[in-house]
Design a protein around this motif. Structure first.
Motif, short mmCIF file in Angstrom:
data_model
loop_
_atom_site.label_atom_id
_atom_site.label_comp_id
_atom_site.label_asym_id
_atom_site.label_seq_id
_atom_site.Cartn_x
_atom_site.Cartn_y
_atom_site.Cartn_z
N UNK A 41 0.60 -0.79 -0.12
CA UNK A 41 0.17 0.02 0.30
C UNK A 41 1.17 1.43 0.08
N UNK A 42 0.79 2.54 -1.37
CA UNK A 42 1.20 3.96 -0.63
C UNK A 42 0.29 4.25 0.10
N UNK A 43 0.68 4.71 0.66
CA UNK A 43 -0.12 6.58 1.61
C UNK A 43 0.63 7.30 1.10
N UNK A 44 0.08 8.70 0.62
CA UNK A 44 0.78 9.91 0.33
C UNK A 44 0.10 11.19 0.91
N UNK A 45 0.33 11.81 1.99
CA UNK A 45 -0.40 12.89 2.55
C UNK A 45 0.91 14.33 2.40
N UNK A 46 -0.50 15.20 1.88
CA UNK A 46 -0.25 16.98 2.36
C UNK A 46 -0.89 17.43 3.53
N UNK A 47 0.10 18.39 4.18
CA UNK A 47 -0.40 18.86 4.86
C UNK A 47 0.54 20.12 5.60
N UNK A 48 -0.82 21.37 5.33
CA UNK A 48 -0.11 22.32 4.58
C UNK A 48 1.14 22.47 3.62
N UNK A 49 2.45 23.23 4.35
CA UNK A 49 3.71 23.31 3.76
C UNK A 49 4.46 21.81 3.04
N UNK A 50 4.14 21.14 4.11
CA UNK A 50 4.65 19.41 3.88
C UNK A 50 3.35 18.88 3.10
N UNK A 51 5.01 17.15 3.56
CA UNK A 51 3.99 15.92 3.26
C UNK A 51 4.47 14.80 3.74
N UNK A 52 3.87 13.74 3.44
CA UNK A 52 4.93 12.06 3.98
C UNK A 52 4.09 10.79 2.31
N UNK A 53 5.11 10.48 2.70
CA UNK A 53 5.34 9.07 1.99
C UNK A 53 5.33 8.32 2.84
N UNK A 54 4.39 7.02 2.54
CA UNK A 54 4.75 5.69 3.06
C UNK A 54 4.50 5.02 2.44
N UNK A 55 5.13 3.73 1.77
CA UNK A 55 4.80 1.97 1.78
C UNK A 55 5.08 1.41 3.18
N UNK A 56 4.01 0.01 2.29
CA UNK A 56 3.53 -0.46 3.57
C UNK A 56 3.25 -1.78 3.05
#
Length: 67
Positions: A41-56
């Motif tokens: 599973x690939x999860x990408x989140x954008x919050x404000x001026x930053x973000x994250x990408x995670x793989x499970x």
């Protein structure tokens, strides 16, 4: 089953069979992308001026939840 906690505190559970959104209300805006196949599973989140990408990795033995 693997568990992932979004930045907004909501929890999503993943298995090879599907996706479970936990809670009475789930708020997914256009800034959260979730892509699941049979192995990961690939999860990408954008919050404000930053973000994250995670793989499970769904094939990996369950050790503990990813947060």
């Amino acid at each position: 089953m693997k568990e992932y906690k979004l930045e907004n505190g909501q929890i999503i559970e993943f298995s090879k069979d599907g996706v479970l959104l936990k809670g009475n209300a789930i708020s997914l805006r256009g800034d959260i992308d979730i892509i699941r196949d049979n192995h990961a599973v690939s999860i990408s989140e954008i919050f404000g001026n930053s973000g994250s990408n995670n793989v499970i990795d769904l094939d990996e033995e369950e050790k503990e939840s990813v947060t």
